[in-house]
Design a protein around this motif. Structure first.
Motif, PDB file in Angstrom:
ATOM      1  N   GLY A 155       0.807  -1.509   0.172  1.00 19.33           N
ATOM      2  CA  GLY A 155      -0.428   0.208  -0.145  1.00 19.33           C
ATOM      3  C   GLY A 155       1.257   1.060  -0.076  1.00 19.33           C
ATOM      4  O   GLY A 155       0.210   2.140  -0.167  1.00 19.33           O
ATOM      5  N   ASP A 156       2.171   1.626  -0.074  1.00 17.30           N
ATOM      6  CA  ASP A 156       2.631   2.268   0.175  1.00 17.30           C
ATOM      7  C   ASP A 156       3.005   2.898  -1.635  1.00 17.30           C
ATOM      8  O   ASP A 156       3.025   2.074  -1.832  1.00 17.30           O
ATOM      9  N   ARG A 157       3.614   4.111  -1.170  1.00 14.58           N
ATOM     10  CA  ARG A 157       3.935   4.626  -2.618  1.00 14.58           C
ATOM     11  C   ARG A 157       5.225   4.629  -2.771  1.00 14.58           C
ATOM     12  O   ARG A 157       6.217   5.639  -1.624  1.00 14.58           O
ATOM     13  N   LEU A 158       5.861   4.547  -3.984  1.00 17.21           N
ATOM     14  CA  LEU A 158       6.793   4.649  -4.961  1.00 17.21           C
ATOM     15  C   LEU A 158       7.308   5.653  -6.286  1.00 17.21           C
ATOM     16  O   LEU A 158       5.890   4.977  -7.039  1.00 17.21           O
ATOM     17  N   VAL A 159       7.676   6.441  -6.213  1.00 17.08           N
ATOM     18  CA  VAL A 159       7.760   7.039  -7.375  1.00 17.08           C
ATOM     19  C   VAL A 159       9.006   6.569  -8.371  1.00 17.08           C
ATOM     20  O   VAL A 159      10.385   7.095  -7.091  1.00 17.08           O
ATOM     21  N   SER A 160       8.922   6.348  -9.496  1.00 15.89           N
ATOM     22  CA  SER A 160      10.342   5.910  -9.987  1.00 15.89           C
ATOM     23  C   SER A 160      10.597   7.102 -10.961  1.00 15.89           C
ATOM     24  O   SER A 160      10.055   7.209 -11.586  1.00 15.89           O
ATOM     25  N   LEU A 161      12.059   7.385 -10.763  1.00 10.98           N
ATOM     26  CA  LEU A 161      12.419   8.438 -11.825  1.00 10.98           C
ATOM     27  C   LEU A 161      13.650   8.222 -12.546  1.00 10.98           C
ATOM     28  O   LEU A 161      14.930   7.726 -12.072  1.00 10.98           O
ATOM     29  N   GLU A 162      14.576   8.574 -13.285  1.00 11.37           N
ATOM     30  CA  GLU A 162      15.310   8.679 -14.058  1.00 11.37           C
ATOM     31  C   GLU A 162      16.354   9.722 -14.265  1.00 11.37           C
ATOM     32  O   GLU A 162      16.009  10.489 -14.934  1.00 11.37           O
ATOM     33  N   VAL A 163      17.271  10.013 -13.655  1.00 14.17           N
ATOM     34  CA  VAL A 163      18.222  11.444 -13.563  1.00 14.17           C
ATOM     35  C   VAL A 163      19.396  11.932 -14.304  1.00 14.17           C
ATOM     36  O   VAL A 163      19.723  10.441 -14.080  1.00 14.17           O
ATOM     37  N   THR A 164      19.412  12.212 -15.060  1.00 13.76           N
ATOM     38  CA  THR A 164      20.451  12.377 -15.816  1.00 13.76           C
ATOM     39  C   THR A 164      20.841  13.006 -15.989  1.00 13.76           C
ATOM     40  O   THR A 164      20.484  14.721 -15.698  1.00 13.76           O
ATOM     41  N   VAL A 165      22.828  13.038 -15.364  1.00 14.52           N
ATOM     42  CA  VAL A 165      23.778  13.890 -14.734  1.00 14.52           C
ATOM     43  C   VAL A 165      24.517  14.002 -15.911  1.00 14.52           C
ATOM     44  O   VAL A 165      24.871  13.130 -16.448  1.00 14.52           O
ATOM     45  N   ARG A 166      24.604  15.808 -15.710  1.00 11.82           N
ATOM     46  CA  ARG A 166      25.711  15.866 -17.420  1.00 11.82           C
ATOM     47  C   ARG A 166      26.995  15.875 -16.725  1.00 11.82           C
ATOM     48  O   ARG A 166      26.917  16.641 -15.196  1.00 11.82           O
ATOM     49  N   ARG A 167      28.111  15.161 -17.284  1.00 10.76           N
ATOM     50  CA  ARG A 167      29.660  15.577 -16.709  1.00 10.76           C
ATOM     51  C   ARG A 167      29.935  16.518 -17.508  1.00 10.76           C
ATOM     52  O   ARG A 167      30.142  16.715 -18.688  1.00 10.76           O
ATOM     53  N   PRO A 168      30.840  17.226 -16.848  1.00  8.48           N
ATOM     54  CA  PRO A 168      31.637  18.430 -17.832  1.00  8.48           C
ATOM     55  C   PRO A 168      32.916  17.986 -17.983  1.00  8.48           C
ATOM     56  O   PRO A 168      33.029  17.964 -19.250  1.00  8.48           O
ATOM     57  N   ASP A 169      33.580  16.891 -18.061  1.00 13.62           N
ATOM     58  CA  ASP A 169      34.733  16.104 -18.286  1.00 13.62           C
ATOM     59  C   ASP A 169      33.953  14.025 -19.672  1.00 13.62           C
ATOM     60  O   ASP A 169      35.179  13.630 -19.594  1.00 13.62           O
ATOM     61  N   GLY A 170      32.758  14.185 -19.757  1.00 12.53           N
ATOM     62  CA  GLY A 170      32.325  12.547 -20.702  1.00 12.53           C
ATOM     63  C   GLY A 170      30.954  13.212 -20.855  1.00 12.53           C
ATOM     64  O   GLY A 170      29.979  14.311 -20.751  1.00 12.53           O
TER      65      GLY A 170
END
Length: 117
Positions: free
Chosen positions: A23-38
């Motif tokens: 009954g618990d709630r879960l939000v699933s995300l995909e965060v794109t992190v930009r790297r300065p060197d790649g």
């Protein structure tokens, strides 16, 4: 041992709102992190007990995440697999600069008051 993660990035896809068998709630995300060197790196994020507004986060939304790293193991197709992900304790919109600053301050406090501090 201290396990603190801070991410700032853009959602690669819309938030997925899930209701667990408990009954618990879960939000699933995909965060794109930009790297300065790649290249940019996608980071899976799970947010248990997320507030209602989290389910309306859309692809392209900038967010800041405070949480911890978790590696979980599961069986799929008769084979044991693993996934490394971030379990969020707090997420704020990236456009809310004061809230992002407060999130970073909270991370620093956790680091300073962690074991051995």
């Amino acid at each position: 041992m201290i396990n603190v993660v801070v991410l700032q990035g853009v959602l690669a896809r819309p938030a997925q709102d899930l209701e667990l068998p408990s009954g618990d709630r879960l939000v699933s995300l995909e965060v794109t992190v930009r790297r300065p060197d790649g290249p940019a790196e996608p980071v899976p994020v799970q947010w248990p007990g997320a507030p209602t507004w989290a389910s309306v986060l859309d692809a392209g939304s900038e967010v800041a995440v405070l949480g911890r790293v978790r590696r979980r193991f599961f069986r799929s197709g008769g084979v044991t697999q693993s996934r490394t992900e971030v379990v969020a304790t707090r997420i704020v919109r990236g456009s809310a600069r004061a809230k992002v600053r407060a999130l970073i301050d909270e991370a620093v406090e956790r680091l300073e008051t962690g074991p051995g501090a």
